[in-house]
Design an enzyme around this catalytic site. Sequence first.
Site, PDB file in Angstrom:
ATOM      1  N   SER A 168      17.625  40.262  22.481  1.00  0.00           N
ATOM      2  CA  SER A 168      17.244  41.592  22.342  1.00  0.00           C
ATOM      3  C   SER A 168      18.101  42.950  22.600  1.00  0.00           C
ATOM      4  O   SER A 168      19.006  42.460  23.603  1.00  0.00           O
ATOM      5  CB  SER A 168      16.117  41.901  23.217  1.00  0.00           C
ATOM      6  OG  SER A 168      15.410  43.248  23.085  1.00  0.00           O
ATOM      7  N   TYR A 211      11.496  41.601  31.223  1.00  0.00           N
ATOM      8  CA  TYR A 211      11.776  41.425  29.833  1.00  0.00           C
ATOM      9  C   TYR A 211      13.376  41.274  29.505  1.00  0.00           C
ATOM     10  O   TYR A 211      14.153  40.631  29.001  1.00  0.00           O
ATOM     11  CB  TYR A 211      10.980  42.395  29.041  1.00  0.00           C
ATOM     12  CG  TYR A 211      11.663  41.965  27.476  1.00  0.00           C
ATOM     13  CD1 TYR A 211      10.913  40.847  26.836  1.00  0.00           C
ATOM     14  CD2 TYR A 211      12.440  42.907  26.555  1.00  0.00           C
ATOM     15  CE1 TYR A 211      11.142  40.635  25.262  1.00  0.00           C
ATOM     16  CE2 TYR A 211      12.569  42.716  25.374  1.00  0.00           C
ATOM     17  CZ  TYR A 211      11.940  41.488  24.560  1.00  0.00           C
ATOM     18  OH  TYR A 211      12.179  41.309  23.326  1.00  0.00           O
TER      19      TYR A 211
HETATM   20  N1  LIG Z   1       9.742  43.190  17.770  1.00  0.00           N
HETATM   21  C1  LIG Z   1      10.514  43.725  18.834  1.00  0.00           C
HETATM   22  O1  LIG Z   1      10.815  45.008  18.664  1.00  0.00           O
HETATM   23  C2  LIG Z   1      11.851  42.788  19.269  1.00  0.00           C
HETATM   24  C3  LIG Z   1      12.776  43.335  19.641  1.00  0.00           C
HETATM   25  C4  LIG Z   1      13.830  42.596  20.186  1.00  0.00           C
HETATM   26  C5  LIG Z   1      13.506  41.292  20.432  1.00  0.00           C
HETATM   27  N2  LIG Z   1      12.407  40.850  19.810  1.00  0.00           N
HETATM   28  C6  LIG Z   1      12.289  39.472  20.097  1.00  0.00           C
HETATM   29  O2  LIG Z   1      11.886  38.842  18.863  1.00  0.00           O
HETATM   30  C7  LIG Z   1      11.210  37.618  18.956  1.00  0.00           C
HETATM   31  C8  LIG Z   1      10.239  37.439  17.926  1.00  0.00           C
HETATM   32  O3  LIG Z   1       9.059  38.390  18.297  1.00  0.00           O
HETATM   33  P1  LIG Z   1       8.315  39.356  17.312  1.00  0.00           P
HETATM   34  O4  LIG Z   1       8.674  40.711  17.445  1.00  0.00           O
HETATM   35  O5  LIG Z   1       8.380  38.936  16.177  1.00  0.00           O
HETATM   36  O6  LIG Z   1       6.852  39.371  17.996  1.00  0.00           O
HETATM   37  P2  LIG Z   1       5.383  38.460  17.623  1.00  0.00           P
HETATM   38  O7  LIG Z   1       5.144  38.755  16.159  1.00  0.00           O
HETATM   39  O8  LIG Z   1       4.833  38.536  18.670  1.00  0.00           O
HETATM   40  O9  LIG Z   1       6.190  36.843  17.276  1.00  0.00           O
HETATM   41  C9  LIG Z   1       6.233  35.818  18.485  1.00  0.00           C
HETATM   42  C10 LIG Z   1       6.368  34.746  18.195  1.00  0.00           C
HETATM   43  O10 LIG Z   1       6.564  33.728  19.153  1.00  0.00           O
HETATM   44  C11 LIG Z   1       5.489  32.815  19.440  1.00  0.00           C
HETATM   45  N3  LIG Z   1       5.528  32.419  20.689  1.00  0.00           N
HETATM   46  C12 LIG Z   1       5.227  33.265  21.632  1.00  0.00           C
HETATM   47  N4  LIG Z   1       5.166  32.225  22.774  1.00  0.00           N
HETATM   48  C13 LIG Z   1       5.370  30.987  22.227  1.00  0.00           C
HETATM   49  C14 LIG Z   1       5.423  29.775  22.947  1.00  0.00           C
HETATM   50  N5  LIG Z   1       5.341  29.628  24.106  1.00  0.00           N
HETATM   51  N6  LIG Z   1       5.478  28.756  22.120  1.00  0.00           N
HETATM   52  C15 LIG Z   1       5.738  28.746  20.800  1.00  0.00           C
HETATM   53  N7  LIG Z   1       5.745  29.999  20.355  1.00  0.00           N
HETATM   54  C16 LIG Z   1       5.583  31.021  21.048  1.00  0.00           C
HETATM   55  C17 LIG Z   1       4.232  33.397  18.496  1.00  0.00           C
HETATM   56  O11 LIG Z   1       3.452  32.438  18.071  1.00  0.00           O
HETATM   57  P3  LIG Z   1       1.983  31.735  18.583  1.00  0.00           P
HETATM   58  O12 LIG Z   1       1.384  32.956  19.521  1.00  0.00           O
HETATM   59  O13 LIG Z   1       1.303  31.283  17.593  1.00  0.00           O
HETATM   60  O14 LIG Z   1       2.740  30.571  19.763  1.00  0.00           O
HETATM   61  C18 LIG Z   1       5.125  34.317  17.334  1.00  0.00           C
HETATM   62  O15 LIG Z   1       5.082  33.392  16.235  1.00  0.00           O
HETATM   63  C19 LIG Z   1      10.710  37.403  20.434  1.00  0.00           C
HETATM   64  O16 LIG Z   1      11.921  36.605  21.174  1.00  0.00           O
HETATM   65  C20 LIG Z   1      11.202  38.903  20.790  1.00  0.00           C
HETATM   66  O17 LIG Z   1      11.449  38.994  22.207  1.00  0.00           O
HETATM   67  C21 LIG Z   1      11.590  41.475  19.206  1.00  0.00           C
END
Ligand SMILES: NC(=O)c1ccc[n+]([C@@H]2O[C@H](COP(=O)([O-])OP(=O)(O)OC[C@H]3O[C@@H](n4cnc5c(N)ncnc54)[C@H](OP(=O)(O)O)[C@@H]3O)[C@@H](O)[C@H]2O)c1
Length: 246
Positions: free
Chosen positions: A143, A156
Site C-alpha cells: 500500500s 494499517y
Molecule cells: N482499496 C484500496 O484503496 C487499497 C489501497 C492500498 C492497498 N490495498 C490493499 O489491496 C488488497 C485488496 O484490497 P481491496 O481494496 O481489493 O479490498 P476488498 O475488496 O475488501 O478485498 C479484500 C480481499 O481480501 C480477502 N480477505 C480478507 N481477509 C482475508 C483472510 N483472512 N483470508 C483470505 N482472504 C481474506 C477478502 O475476501 P473474503 O472476505 O471473502 O475472505 C477480499 O477478497 C488489500 O491487501 C488492501 O490492503 C487496497
Amino acid sequence: MHEQVAGTVVALTGASSGIGEATAHHLAARGARLVLGARRQDRLDAVVGAITAAGGDAVGVVVDVTRRDDLRHLVDTAVERHGRLDVLVSNAGTMNVTPFDQLDQDGWDAMVATHVTGLLNGIAAALPVFRRQASGQFVNVGSTAAYVVKAPQGVYAATKTAVKILTEGLRQESGPDLRVTLVSPGFTDTEGVGKGTTGDVAAWMEQQRVAIAMPPSAVANAIGFAIEQPAGVDVSEIVVRPTAQA
Ligand SMILES: NC(=O)c1ccc[n+]([C@@H]2O[C@H](COP(=O)([O-])OP(=O)(O)OC[C@H]3O[C@@H](n4cnc5c(N)ncnc54)[C@H](OP(=O)(O)O)[C@@H]3O)[C@@H](O)[C@H]2O)c1
C-alpha cells in the site's frame, strides 16, 4: 491471449472482491490458469463462474490466509491441478483504519494476522514448490500507506510496511531463479475502503473513494505487467496511485 501469461499457473488470495477480483479477470483474459482463494465461498464462486463462462480457467478454494493449512491447500490445489505453480499473488487484506483511542484491538489483530502472518503463510507454502521447480514469482500487495503514513492509518501502515520489508528481504534471498514483486496501490475503488471502520473515519474514506479512487483494474494492470515480463526480469516494485492522491 498474452504470450507470457497464457498457461501461467497463478494462485491469488483475496480474489472474492476488489483488486483480487479485477486481477483474476485481467489474468484470465490473458490465458492464465487460476487458483483463487478467499473466505466467502459465494463471492468466490461468482468470480470463478464469470471467468469460466467467458472461457477462462479458474477454480476456487476457500482460504483464510491466517491459517497455514489453508495456504498449503491453495498451493497444493495448483500443483495437483496443473503440475506446477508459477505465481502466488498475496493480495488478501483488511483495512481496519481507526484512531488508536478507539482501541480496536480486534481490527489491529486482523491486520497483523492477514498482512503479516498471512503473507508468511503464503511464502511458506509456495517457496518449497518454487525451489523444486527452480522458478516462481511472489507478487505481494502492499500500500502507499507504507510510504506516507497518514493518521489514523498507523497500524494499517505498519503492517503494510512489514509487507514491503518482507518482500525486499525475500527478494534478496530468492536467488537467480525466483522473482519477487511488491505492488503498492493507492486509493482504489473497492468495497474494502472504509469497511473496517466507523464514524468520521469511515465518512472520510468513503468521500476519498468517491472523489479520487482509481478503478481496481489499474492495480490489476500493474500486477499483470510484473507477471508478463520474460524469465530473468524481475519488476521488483510498482507504486500505482491516483494522480489526485497527495
Ligand atoms: N482499496 C484500496 O484503496 C487499497 C489501497 C492500498 C492497498 N490495498 C490493499 O489491496 C488488497 C485488496 O484490497 P481491496 O481494496 O481489493 O479490498 P476488498 O475488496 O475488501 O478485498 C479484500 C480481499 O481480501 C480477502 N480477505 C480478507 N481477509 C482475508 C483472510 N483472512 N483470508 C483470505 N482472504 C481474506 C477478502 O475476501 P473474503 O472476505 O471473502 O475472505 C477480499 O477478497 C488489500 O491487501 C488492501 O490492503 C487496497
